[in-house]
Design a protein around this motif. Structure first.
Motif, PDB file in Angstrom:
ATOM      1  N   GLU A 100      37.714  73.189  58.426  1.00 45.27           N
ATOM      2  CA  GLU A 100      38.378  72.059  59.079  1.00 45.27           C
ATOM      3  C   GLU A 100      39.482  71.500  58.191  1.00 45.27           C
ATOM      4  N   LYS A 101      39.140  71.291  56.911  1.00 47.78           N
ATOM      5  CA  LYS A 101      40.127  70.783  55.947  1.00 47.78           C
ATOM      6  C   LYS A 101      41.323  71.732  55.832  1.00 47.78           C
TER       7      LYS A 101
ATOM      8  N   GLN B 208      42.592  73.815  57.981  1.00 46.79           N
ATOM      9  CA  GLN B 208      43.524  73.721  59.107  1.00 46.79           C
ATOM     10  C   GLN B 208      44.313  72.418  59.082  1.00 46.79           C
ATOM     11  N   LYS B 209      43.626  71.335  58.722  1.00 49.11           N
ATOM     12  CA  LYS B 209      44.281  70.029  58.703  1.00 49.11           C
ATOM     13  C   LYS B 209      45.414  70.011  57.670  1.00 49.11           C
ATOM     14  N   THR B 210      45.085  70.463  56.462  1.00 51.78           N
ATOM     15  CA  THR B 210      46.069  70.462  55.382  1.00 51.78           C
ATOM     16  C   THR B 210      47.207  71.445  55.666  1.00 51.78           C
TER      17      THR B 210
ATOM     18  N   GLN C 284      48.313  72.323  58.505  1.00 46.93           N
ATOM     19  CA  GLN C 284      49.159  71.742  59.542  1.00 46.93           C
ATOM     20  C   GLN C 284      50.144  70.731  58.945  1.00 46.93           C
ATOM     21  N   LYS C 285      49.641  69.875  58.056  1.00 52.14           N
ATOM     22  CA  LYS C 285      50.512  68.876  57.429  1.00 52.14           C
ATOM     23  C   LYS C 285      51.625  69.550  56.627  1.00 52.14           C
TER      24      LYS C 285
ATOM     25  N   SER D 278      43.485  70.216  49.253  1.00 52.13           N
ATOM     26  CA  SER D 278      42.922  69.081  49.988  1.00 52.13           C
ATOM     27  C   SER D 278      42.272  68.064  49.063  1.00 52.13           C
TER      28      SER D 278
END
Lengths: 131, 131, 131, 131, 131, 131
Positions: free
Chosen positions: B8-9, B11-13, B15-16, B52
């Motif tokens: 999850e982390k 993908q989030k990072t 994306q940013k 992250s």
């Protein structure tokens, strides 16, 4: 900026960066041993001009210096600049974290040499371990 | 941290960092072309874990990345990371200043290659010249 | 692969590589001095995962490690990995030959530093000269 | 070894390494453009002597070449040697794994450039994807 | 050129370059420790052939060697070649100036390491300071 | 030396080095695109000061520049400086010989990239082949 002002800035910035902490011979003395004029020219260009600019603060500049010197594995130069980074108040943990991050771009040899120099400088300054 | 949370982390990072701006093929796709497992391992280690972490903020990490990649003259990699730096809000002028400062540790070829990549990415993003 | 299994692999592989021969401080201890979590993450990623994969055998991996570390002139790191190469049974003559071949891609400084480290490690292990 | 025999070995080894696959201009032609004698001297030393020795087999030598050229990010030279590695029968998966391992010593830029060249050469040879 | 003549040239050139001044172990002895044949091959190729060519004079070759070794920060190798440069009559001030100029292409770490080695060799030779 | 004189020297030296031959965008324009002041500072320091000193003649300086840029494989920068070397009258054969000699310190990738750039610049100048 005229010569007089640059000389003043050079000394001021040099003092902030290199004025205390671990005892490390400033490269300026080495340059002077060969060519007094060139030594001053380099000193005023690097420390009096580049390092005294305000676009990046001194701590920001030192974080850049340390990251780069770690990546290119310039251990002796890194020693000087790690000490300077600590002198101008760089965050100790952020500096360690920066060295670990260098692994991504330059591999483990760079990380290991940098952390080794960093730990040694912290010890010399009586600031080991990091609290 | 368990696998699910790291994914999850990651993908989030990712994306940013890489989610917008100049169109640059993510190295992850190249790794996946050769070995799907290794690709995921590298991705989760670098982006899901290292990138992250909060000791350095994402903008701080990107400044480190850009300084180092400029110094070692890894132009293609720098392109990706300059774009990411701009995506996470790094100050445009501080980034340019960082590249100029690299001259002190790695010489002018590194500065010239970095500024050339930087200018090109800014143009691709429609953010040239820097205001 | 779950955490428990990786930890086990890490120790097993680390033991095979670094468990005997010349006395060299493992980088893991240096990382741990700064950040226990990161130290474990790096250790499990490099030694527990990459180094424990079977696509390349341990001796093959060590030949790669030695060739690369010789070429980039990472002397301290090479010392650790030459010792590991000998621990996992790399052919002594093939290793010397590899260092000579590095001349073609990285020049004589790389060859000279590598052979110097190699000879020194062999002496420390009581395995000099090569029969 | 006399001159006649070295010339023979040089051609034999050069044919095995560079005789087929992706179309890549041999550096020998570039050297010859500047100095015919030096071109022959280099050719006979590198290909006729070093590369024809039996301490390492040709596939072993090419694995070393590829690992090193990947680590120092010599993309053009790597292209030539990856093609040669495939010509002399290096295992495709071991070669990919070698490039991933380079991350440990030289960081991700090296890995990404190497895999990119490797994939491109495999495509040119009609051998993509790796089965 | 036949083997006999090359052997003669090798010794003659080696004597001019490495025959006096600071006491530095010749790399040839290190190569010989591992492989007598390869040691001779390398010696005859580098010193007997390349270094004995007349397109560049020995002093010109040494200036090239010193500039390059300074730039890639190969300190040990530089020590050998600085001493050789002084043995064949390179101008002391031009050599220092060359090291300062390296700053432009490789940054200050390279300059500092080179000047440090240079000063040390001059001291060992009893030729410090430069008049 | 006062600012007025340095500006004059800068232009004079820049003209000698970069004023004709192959069409190559001067890095100065790239620096100016980001920071006019820094661009001038760098220009006056490098070209107005270092490059205008008489300890080394311009041809001698360019031989150093070319040797170093070849060794560190800075191809774009080398293009600019090879052209400048030819502009200030460096001997064509000595320059080629210098590139071949770089093999000893930095391996064949450096030689091949340098000769490739050199041949290309000579062709652009209508000076190929070397007579």
């Amino acid at each position: 900026m005229n010569d007089e002002k640059i000389r003043e800035k050079t000394q001021k910035t040099a003092q902030k960066l290199f004025g205390k902490g671990a005892k490390i011979k400033p490269p300026y003395l080495l340059w002077k041993d060969f060519d007094r004029d060139l030594a001053n020219d380099f000193s005023m260009f690097i420390t009096g001009n580049l390092y005294s600019r305000s676009v990046l603060t001194l701590p920001e500049r030192q974080m850049v210096a340390c990251a780069v010197l770690a990546a290119i594995r310039a251990g002796d130069e890194l020693r000087l600049h790690v000490n300077a980074a600590l002198n101008v108040g760089c965050d100790r943990r952020k500096l360690a974290e920066t060295f670990f991050q260098v692994a991504t771009y330059a591999g483990m040899p760079a990380v290991n040499e940098a952390l080794d120099v960093y730990r040694d400088v912290l010890k010399q300054r009586g600031e080991w371990p990091i609290k």
